[in-house]
Design a protein around this motif. Structure first.
Motif: not given
Ligand code: PA5
Length: 431
Positions: A107, A109, A112, A115-116
């Motif tokens: 994805n 986003d 996200w 954060q990853r």
């Protein structure tokens, strides 16, 4: 894999299949099988995927990943068929690998993605970029973002990156420019059918999974492809789903009873939806997980509209753990049990409860969750899907709707002159 369609028979389920109907269907299976075999023999587009167990070379994959094999974390950047096969394999076989952490970026986003990437030790991280076309916006964007994160941390990404792509396109150009190891996606293998090629196996190789066993399991499944659903588990599954769909069972809930197979259900959903959803046809795949979804979706599966098939996938053998004893009388039944025994009991109870309510369900059994069985499962479901495509009379190997959206996206971003992008501006609004 073993496939038991007993609970899809009309003696159990409604809608269900009579033995006469299965006999008649088997004649269509024989014709479809001839077509599939011809496609395989000529390495035709799509059918060539069913030859991968014999054409994929583990050595080529292992030597491409050699520079990054010591990484602690592997970021795989890809989407759809360029991510889900790899994720299915590494998630299912996480306990059998060398402990490499896997992280999949599909994805875009931003919250996200941020954060990853947060807190990763990039010195110990490798990048696996996968795109058959080499043009998919999400994959290329995420690759550029990850590269930038490496640059910002002062870590050279060029000796930590492996690329898997086709012969042309921007990704192969990038690989050549930075002298990155590149593995070629084999010809004639659509994304969602490519798990048993480098597309799915580069990540497995970095994680130390047994590539030979994956392919051996797939080969064993290929050996069962005969002209009859009565002697081929994959065809039994594909033909049953098709025939149930023709009787109104338009949804297929894939429900593995093993946490490590949760990603497999996602892979299956893509395979089924993108391959068979054509010409107003195709079952809608749904993802479920045993036992978790016994406490949610099962109510609908047992008592809702009679439009669902539940497909269980369960290993006959699994690691186990005893449940500790307690002096609470009401919990004594758990005392001599194991978590594995509880899971088995839950599975059997759920299967029986659906049958008792006349709801069609199919049991797919694996000996255990290991590389050999996962290779067989992936291959078996691909073969089932190809057979179903023949029975429906659709081309299981193209994805015009997916391509439409890809072009519209690129058009909107100024990446080319695509008429698909114009349709976005024509959207009607009613608020
Ligand atoms: O199955 C498919 O064809 C798709 O899901 C593709 O795998 C997906 O769109 C990614 O495409 P690519 O590998 O070209 O980046």
């Amino acid at each position: 894999m073993d496939v038991d369609i007993g609970n899809a028979l009309s003696s159990v389920a409604s809608p269900g299949l009579s033995r006469d109907a299965l006999e008649a269907l088997d004649e269509q299976v024989a014709v479809a099988h001839e077509r599939i075999e011809m496609g395989r023999a000529n390495d035709e587009h799509g059918y060539a995927a069913l030859n991968l167990p014999n054409t994929t070379d583990p050595e080529t994959i292992r030597s491409a990943v050699d520079p990054v094999v010591d990484a602690d974390t592997l970021i795989t950047i890809g989407i759809g068929g360029s991510a889900l096969g790899a994720a299915t394999i590494t998630d299912a076989l996480a306990d059998a690998g060398d402990g490499t952490e896997t992280l999949y970026l599909d994805n875009v986003d931003p919250a996200w993605v941020n954060q990853r990437l947060e807190g990763l030790d990039l010195e110990r991280t490798a990048i696996n970029v996968v795109s058959r076309s080499g043009t998919t916006a999400e994959t290329l964007a995420n690759f550029l973002v990850v590269r930038d994160a490496f640059d910002a941390a002062g870590v050279d990404w060029t000796d930590r990156t492996v690329v898997t792509t086709g012969d042309s396109g921007p990704l192969i150009e990038l690989a050549a420019r930075h002298d990155l190891p590149a593995v070629t996606v084999p010809d004639g293998v659509p994304g969602r059918f490519s798990a048993l090629s480098a597309v799915g196996m580069v990540a497995a190789a970095v994680c130390g999974n047994d590539l030979e066993a994956l392919l051996a399991g797939a080969r064993a499944e290929a050996d069962t492809l005969t002209g009859s659903l009565f002697s081929c588990p994959a065809y039994a599954y594909g033909a049953t789903t098709y025939a149930l769909d023709a009787r109104g069972v338009s949804m297929n809930a894939m429900m593995p009873y093993a946490e490590s197979l949760e990603t497999y259900a996602e892979w299956f959903a893509q395979l089924w939806a993108e391959s068979l959803g054509k010409d107003d046809l195709g079952q809608t795949p749904v993802r479920a997980l045993g036992v978790t979804d016994q406490h949610s979706q099962l109510q609908l599966y047992r008592a809702g509209p009679r439009d669902k098939l539940v497909t269980f996938v369960t290993p006959r053998n699994r690691p186990n753990r005893p449940i500790p004893d307690t002096d609470v009388e009401a919990l004594s039944y758990l005392g001599n049990a194991t978590l594995g025994g509880l899971l088995e009991a839950e599975f059997e109870a759920t299967e029986a409860s659906l049958a008792a309510a006349g709801r069609p369900n199919v049991r797919v059994e694996l000996d255990r969750v290991d590389a050999y069985e996962i290779g067989g499962l992936l291959y078996g479901m691909e073969a089932a899907c190809v057979l179903a495509g023949e029975l429906y009379g659709v081309n299981a190997f193209n994805q015009p709707a997916v391509e439409w959206a890809k072009k519209a996206t690129r058009g909107l971003l100024g990446g080319g002159d695509f008429e698909e992008a114009e349709a976005v501006a024509e959207k009607e609004t009613l608020r």
